[in-house]
Design an enzyme around this catalytic site. Structure first.
Site, PDB file in Angstrom:
ATOM      1  CE  LYS A  94     -14.510  30.313   1.325  1.00  9.92           C
ATOM      2  NZ  LYS A  94     -13.589  30.950   0.360  1.00  9.92           N
TER       3      LYS A  94
ATOM      4  CB  THR B  30      -8.141  30.470  -7.268  1.00 10.87           C
ATOM      5  OG1 THR B  30      -8.747  29.385  -6.560  1.00 10.87           O
ATOM      6  CG2 THR B  30      -6.768  30.786  -6.682  1.00 10.87           C
TER       7      THR B  30
ATOM      8  CE  LYS C 271     -10.074  27.752 -10.271  1.00 13.55           C
ATOM      9  NZ  LYS C 271     -10.394  26.803  -9.185  1.00 13.55           N
TER      10      LYS C 271
ATOM     11  CG  HIS D 209      -2.491  29.427   1.914  1.00 14.47           C
ATOM     12  ND1 HIS D 209      -2.779  29.655   0.588  1.00 14.47           N
ATOM     13  CD2 HIS D 209      -1.315  28.756   1.929  1.00 14.47           C
ATOM     14  CE1 HIS D 209      -1.831  29.135  -0.165  1.00 14.47           C
ATOM     15  NE2 HIS D 209      -0.928  28.592   0.624  1.00 14.47           N
TER      16      HIS D 209
ATOM     17  CE  LYS E  90     -17.291  32.565  -3.202  1.00 16.65           C
ATOM     18  NZ  LYS E  90     -15.919  32.923  -3.547  1.00 16.65           N
ATOM     19  NE  ARG E  91     -12.836  26.500   0.864  1.00 12.55           N
ATOM     20  CZ  ARG E  91     -11.659  26.983   1.284  1.00 12.55           C
ATOM     21  NH1 ARG E  91     -10.789  26.192   1.841  1.00 12.55           N
ATOM     22  NH2 ARG E  91     -11.373  28.271   1.147  1.00 12.55           N
TER      23      ARG E  91
END
Length: 579
Positions: free
Chosen positions: A311, A413, A417, A114, A305-306
């Site tokens: 990110k 993911t 969405k 992952h 998101k986290r």
């Protein structure tokens, strides 16, 4: 004594380690991982032994059929102890030969990776195993001895390769590389998006891929349309069903049928109306929760998101500041209004992530209270981001921010969405974004920034943040404001660590993608001013999101890894008796 024993027993489940993409190596965490694995395997073996399918014995005594009846998918390395634990049960308790036990274990287990971030990989100190799991350590040593013999036979004299492929890392502290244990102990290894699976083969697990190429696969992640469309966005689900029927709910590829309505004026209006209703509803929620007046006709620009440096929420912040400065510089010019929302949690011990949240809120305090800006720009940090909040914000979003440095996001993911719910994506060629852009067509996606090969090339020569700071006046202005205390007048040095990181040791190269990101955001703003063309692009995105159903993903795992044919037969809950 009974109370003390109870405390010891309950300690195991007292804390769920909240780290995100970071391995800490805590003793209690190892105990938890073993506890969950051991309990699960005992349950699996009990059920296998008592199952009558294909067995005439009152209790099964042979394990020949075990891999045909049981599949264990190791979801990252956290349950990697399943491999030595299964070997312990087969060899020590069931008295199978090592060779037989290994064959069954290998055919039963498969491993999903992952992350490629090195700090996230589990590498347990050998001394912890000596203390807590001595039998498992001896089993791992034996697995490694045989594995090293195989490697040496295949690559005679290549000692460097032996070192790289060993399950045991030598050094100042001996460690067990759990990813290597998983690869050796599993019959299949997969990443969770095509680009991620390729990166695994080309870099992180290159030696293993060269030795056993047939073991490596890809399984691109997916999302369930039941929760992420029908349940959270009934308005959109209904107008889709009116056009193409309800089959798409279980066969998401059916959404392709919407492509023929991409130029249908009535459908374009219907899609735009649903989005506007969702935005109005979410605006009411925001005004109640955050006490900020929202312009519901503004573009809802969302990154949820986290919070993590890879990110790049900071890149989003730099765009916000740049946009703010442009409004201040030319207040009479026409701008596409935006409500920019950033949400997500920081792991409790991740100091930089918490500082990033503080920066987002600080920018919001300045922007939201500037009368010159008015309702053309609002910045909101969405607190306590969770599934129930995602179900509200995603259907109301216009723009989805998927802006990680190429090569760092395994899949994502959330990106899927947003696509399914009629938001357009601004993103890098990373994770599943690559396949989403491929499905929708590059013309219907806002792609910017370096590709993986360009990031690798930059790593080879070295990334120089200063050169971008010197060359790009808008970037320099934004950075000077952050460092000079413009957004923290009561504590001018508050964001010094962020500035220092960005200027001197930014692994994720924020400045390298800044210029292209800003230009791409300008293209987004221009299209948003043409609602009909924007909505046409939205319809094309919804229509091509079918690949990203979890039904497709799980079907691929079933057929290509577990060796079973998926079924739509509804399984009754455990409380109900089966026929």
């Amino acid at each position: 004594q009974a109370v003390l024993d109870r405390n010891l027993a309950e300690n195991i489940s007292r804390v769920l380690y909240p780290n995100d993409n970071f391995f800490e190596g805590k003793e209690l965490r190892l105990k938890q991982e073993y506890f969950v694995v051991a309990a699960t395997l005992q349950d699996i073996i009990r059920r296998f032994k008592s199952s009558k399918f294909g067995s005439r014995d009152p209790v099964r005594t042979t394990f020949e059929a075990f891999p045909d009846k049981v599949a264990i998918q190791l979801n990252d390395t956290h349950p990697a102890l399943a491999i030595p634990e299964l070997m312990r049960i087969f060899v020590d308790i069931e008295h199978l030969s090592w060779e037989k036990a290994w064959e069954i274990t290998n055919r039963t287990c498969a491993y999903t990776n992952h992350t490629v971030l090195p700090e996230a990989l589990e590498r347990w100190p050998v001394h912890l195993f000596e203390l807590l799991l001595p039998r498992h350590l001896s089993i791992i040593y034996e697995i490694n001895r045989r594995h090293m013999e195989n490697v040496a036979r295949r690559y005679p004299g290549d000692n460097a390769r032996l070192g790289r492929m060993s399950l045991i890392e030598e050094g100042d502290m001996k460690r067990i590389n759990m990813a290597h244990l998983c690869i050796v102990g599993a019959h299949a290894v997969n990443g969770v998006a095509r680009i991620h699976s390729e990166i695994l083969k080309e870099t992180v697990f290159k030696d293993f891929y060269e030795m056993e190429p047939g073991k490596f696969q890809n399984k691109t992640n997916g999302i369930t349309p039941r929760r992420w469309l029908v349940l959270c966005n009934p308005g959109l689900a209904d107008i889709i069903a009116e056009k193409i029927g309800e089959e798409y709910i279980v066969e998401m590829d059916e959404l392709k049928k919407l492509l023929k309505f991409a130029n249908d004026d009535a459908f374009i209006r219907a899609v735009a109306n649903v989005k506007q209703e969702n935005k109005l509803k979410f605006s009411v929620y925001l005004e109640k929760e955050y006490n900020v007046k929202i312009n519901p006709s503004s573009m809802f620009d969302v990154q949820v998101k986290r919070i993590h440096e890879y990110k790049r929420q900071i890149l989003n912040c730099l765009h916000i500041i740049t946009f703010y400065n442009r409004i201040k510089r030319e207040p009479n010019k026409k701008y596409t209004p935006r409500t920019i929302m950033i949400g997500g949690k920081a792991a409790p011990g991740y100091h930089m992530a918490k500082l990033i949240i503080r920066l987002i809120t600080a920018i919001g305090e300045v922007v939201n209270n500037d009368p010159i800006v008015g309702d053309r720009l609002k910045v909101i940090y969405l607190e306590n981001y969770r599934v129930s909040l995602a179900e509200k914000v995603i259907p109301a979003s216009d723009l989805s921010e998927q802006i990680s440095t190429a090569g760092t996001e395994a899949s994502g993911t959330g990106n899927m969405k947003f696509m399914l719910n009629g938001a357009l994506t601004i993103g890098t060629m990373d994770g599943a974004n690559v396949e989403m852009a491929e499905e929708a067509g590059m013309d219907n996606f806002f792609i910017f920034g370096m590709r993986v090969k360009e990031v690798d090339a930059m790593d080879a020569v070295g990334y120089n943040a200063q050169s971008y700071y010197d060359r790009l006046p808008e970037l320099k202005q934004a950075m000077d404001q952050i460092s000079g205390g413009f957004f923290s007048p009561n504590d001018r040095g508050l964001f010094g660590e962020i500035v220092n990181m960005l200027m001197h040791h930014d692994r994720f190269k924020v400045f390298a993608d800044y210029e292209d990101y800003i230009k791409c955001q300008d293209r987004v703003s221009a299209l948003y001013m043409n609602p009909k063309e924007w909505t046409k692009m939205v319809i094309k995105n919804i229509a091509t999101s079918g690949k990203f159903s979890s039904d497709r993903t799980i079907g691929e795992y079933a057929r290509q890894i577990w060796g079973v044919e998926p079924s739509k037969h509804k399984i009754p809950p455990p409380s109900e008796p089966r026929d």
